[in-house]
Design a protein around this motif. Sequence first.
Motif, PDB file in Angstrom:
ATOM      1  N   LYS A   1       0.820  -1.207   0.000  1.00  0.00           N
ATOM      2  CA  LYS A   1       0.000   0.000   0.000  1.00  0.00           C
ATOM      3  C   LYS A   1       0.857   1.261   0.000  1.00  0.00           C
ATOM      4  O   LYS A   1       0.511   2.269  -0.604  1.00  0.00           O
ATOM      5  N   LEU A   2       1.970   1.188   0.706  1.00  0.00           N
ATOM      6  CA  LEU A   2       2.856   2.340   0.796  1.00  0.00           C
ATOM      7  C   LEU A   2       3.778   2.470  -0.418  1.00  0.00           C
ATOM      8  O   LEU A   2       4.321   3.535  -0.676  1.00  0.00           O
ATOM      9  N   GLN A   3       3.938   1.401  -1.171  1.00  0.00           N
ATOM     10  CA  GLN A   3       4.911   1.359  -2.259  1.00  0.00           C
ATOM     11  C   GLN A   3       4.673   2.438  -3.312  1.00  0.00           C
ATOM     12  O   GLN A   3       5.627   3.051  -3.797  1.00  0.00           O
ATOM     13  N   GLU A   4       3.438   2.693  -3.651  1.00  0.00           N
ATOM     14  CA  GLU A   4       3.141   3.741  -4.629  1.00  0.00           C
ATOM     15  C   GLU A   4       3.595   5.102  -4.119  1.00  0.00           C
ATOM     16  O   GLU A   4       4.126   5.921  -4.868  1.00  0.00           O
ATOM     17  N   LYS A   5       3.394   5.334  -2.837  1.00  0.00           N
ATOM     18  CA  LYS A   5       3.834   6.589  -2.243  1.00  0.00           C
ATOM     19  C   LYS A   5       5.360   6.656  -2.214  1.00  0.00           C
ATOM     20  O   LYS A   5       5.947   7.718  -2.405  1.00  0.00           O
TER      21      LYS A   5
ATOM     22  N   LYS B   1      14.018   6.801   5.500  1.00  0.00           N
ATOM     23  CA  LYS B   1      14.369   7.665   6.628  1.00  0.00           C
ATOM     24  C   LYS B   1      13.118   8.105   7.389  1.00  0.00           C
ATOM     25  O   LYS B   1      13.080   8.089   8.621  1.00  0.00           O
ATOM     26  N   THR B   2      12.072   8.472   6.668  1.00  0.00           N
ATOM     27  CA  THR B   2      10.814   8.901   7.275  1.00  0.00           C
ATOM     28  C   THR B   2      10.167   7.763   8.056  1.00  0.00           C
ATOM     29  O   THR B   2       9.712   7.951   9.184  1.00  0.00           O
ATOM     30  N   ILE B   3      10.137   6.582   7.470  1.00  0.00           N
ATOM     31  CA  ILE B   3       9.537   5.416   8.133  1.00  0.00           C
ATOM     32  C   ILE B   3      10.300   5.087   9.411  1.00  0.00           C
ATOM     33  O   ILE B   3       9.700   4.923  10.474  1.00  0.00           O
ATOM     34  N   ASN B   4      11.616   4.991   9.314  1.00  0.00           N
ATOM     35  CA  ASN B   4      12.411   4.663  10.501  1.00  0.00           C
ATOM     36  C   ASN B   4      12.261   5.716  11.583  1.00  0.00           C
ATOM     37  O   ASN B   4      12.122   5.381  12.761  1.00  0.00           O
ATOM     38  N   SER B   5      12.256   6.966  11.204  1.00  0.00           N
ATOM     39  CA  SER B   5      12.096   8.041  12.181  1.00  0.00           C
ATOM     40  C   SER B   5      10.759   7.923  12.908  1.00  0.00           C
ATOM     41  O   SER B   5      10.691   8.012  14.136  1.00  0.00           O
ATOM     42  N   PHE B   6       9.695   7.688  12.154  1.00  0.00           N
ATOM     43  CA  PHE B   6       8.369   7.550  12.766  1.00  0.00           C
ATOM     44  C   PHE B   6       8.295   6.304  13.657  1.00  0.00           C
ATOM     45  O   PHE B   6       7.843   6.376  14.793  1.00  0.00           O
TER      46      PHE B   6
ATOM     47  N   GLY C   1      -0.301   6.281  11.072  1.00  0.00           N
ATOM     48  CA  GLY C   1       0.696   7.320  11.286  1.00  0.00           C
ATOM     49  C   GLY C   1       1.755   7.337  10.191  1.00  0.00           C
ATOM     50  O   GLY C   1       2.173   8.401   9.737  1.00  0.00           O
ATOM     51  N   LEU C   2       2.182   6.153   9.767  1.00  0.00           N
ATOM     52  CA  LEU C   2       3.145   6.072   8.664  1.00  0.00           C
ATOM     53  C   LEU C   2       2.568   6.666   7.389  1.00  0.00           C
ATOM     54  O   LEU C   2       3.246   7.421   6.683  1.00  0.00           O
ATOM     55  N   ASN C   3       1.326   6.330   7.088  1.00  0.00           N
ATOM     56  CA  ASN C   3       0.683   6.884   5.897  1.00  0.00           C
ATOM     57  C   ASN C   3       0.615   8.409   5.965  1.00  0.00           C
ATOM     58  O   ASN C   3       0.879   9.090   4.982  1.00  0.00           O
TER      59      ASN C   3
ATOM     60  N   GLN D   1       2.627  10.424   7.657  1.00  0.00           N
ATOM     61  CA  GLN D   1       3.984  10.958   7.513  1.00  0.00           C
ATOM     62  C   GLN D   1       4.424  10.961   6.054  1.00  0.00           C
ATOM     63  O   GLN D   1       5.018  11.925   5.580  1.00  0.00           O
ATOM     64  N   ILE D   2       4.153   9.882   5.342  1.00  0.00           N
ATOM     65  CA  ILE D   2       4.562   9.797   3.939  1.00  0.00           C
ATOM     66  C   ILE D   2       3.743  10.759   3.090  1.00  0.00           C
ATOM     67  O   ILE D   2       4.285  11.420   2.198  1.00  0.00           O
ATOM     68  N   ASP D   3       2.449  10.886   3.374  1.00  0.00           N
ATOM     69  CA  ASP D   3       1.625  11.872   2.660  1.00  0.00           C
ATOM     70  C   ASP D   3       2.183  13.276   2.867  1.00  0.00           C
ATOM     71  O   ASP D   3       2.215  14.087   1.927  1.00  0.00           O
ATOM     72  N   GLN D   4       2.624  13.563   4.082  1.00  0.00           N
ATOM     73  CA  GLN D   4       3.209  14.876   4.385  1.00  0.00           C
ATOM     74  C   GLN D   4       4.492  15.085   3.567  1.00  0.00           C
ATOM     75  O   GLN D   4       4.700  16.180   3.029  1.00  0.00           O
ATOM     76  N   LYS D   5       5.316  14.077   3.456  1.00  0.00           N
ATOM     77  CA  LYS D   5       6.539  14.176   2.654  1.00  0.00           C
ATOM     78  C   LYS D   5       6.201  14.421   1.191  1.00  0.00           C
ATOM     79  O   LYS D   5       6.877  15.192   0.518  1.00  0.00           O
ATOM     80  N   ILE D   6       5.161  13.760   0.701  1.00  0.00           N
ATOM     81  CA  ILE D   6       4.759  13.946  -0.700  1.00  0.00           C
ATOM     82  C   ILE D   6       4.279  15.387  -0.904  1.00  0.00           C
ATOM     83  O   ILE D   6       4.649  16.032  -1.886  1.00  0.00           O
ATOM     84  N   LYS D   7       3.498  15.910   0.025  1.00  0.00           N
ATOM     85  CA  LYS D   7       3.027  17.295  -0.074  1.00  0.00           C
ATOM     86  C   LYS D   7       4.206  18.262  -0.068  1.00  0.00           C
ATOM     87  O   LYS D   7       4.215  19.244  -0.806  1.00  0.00           O
TER      88      LYS D   7
END
Length: 133
Positions: A14-18, A28-33, A119-121, A123-129
Motif C-alpha cells: 500500500k505504501l509502495q506507490e507513495k 528515513k521517514t519510516i524509521n524516524s516515525f 501514522g506512517l501513511n 507521515q509519507i503523505d506529508q513528505k509527498i506534499k
Amino acid sequence: MSVRFELDYKDLEKLQEKFKKVPDEVEKTINSFLHKQGVEIMINDVLADMPISERNKRHARQSKPLTSVNFNLGFELKPKPRFRYLVFPDKALGTSINNTAEEFMEKGLNKSTQKIINGLNEQIDQKIKEAFG
C-alpha cells in the motif's frame, strides 16, 4: 517475552506507490516515525493492558518497564532487565500458572498496529506534499 513490529508485505504494498514519489526520503521517514512515535504508541497500548497487582508497592506499569530495540523498518519492544518477571503474568507461567494468561504484550501489539500504519501513511503523505507542494 517481547513483541516485534515489522511492516508486512500487504502494508508495504500500500505504501509502495507513495514510496515511488519520494524515494530519497521514504526509508528515513519510516524509521524516524517507527523509532519514535511508533514505539511510544505501542508502549502506551501495552501498558494499558498490563495488570496491576493488589500488593501495596510501585508497579511495573508505573515504572517505565519497557525498552525498544530499533532496526531498519521495525522495532522490538521488550521488558527492561529489571522487569523480565513480566513474562509470568503475560504467559501464565511460574506463580501465575493457575491464572489466565494476560497476554498484554500481544494485545498491545494488536491494538497499536493500525495506529502505527495510519501514522506512517500520514507521515509519507506529508513528505509527498512537501516534495510536490
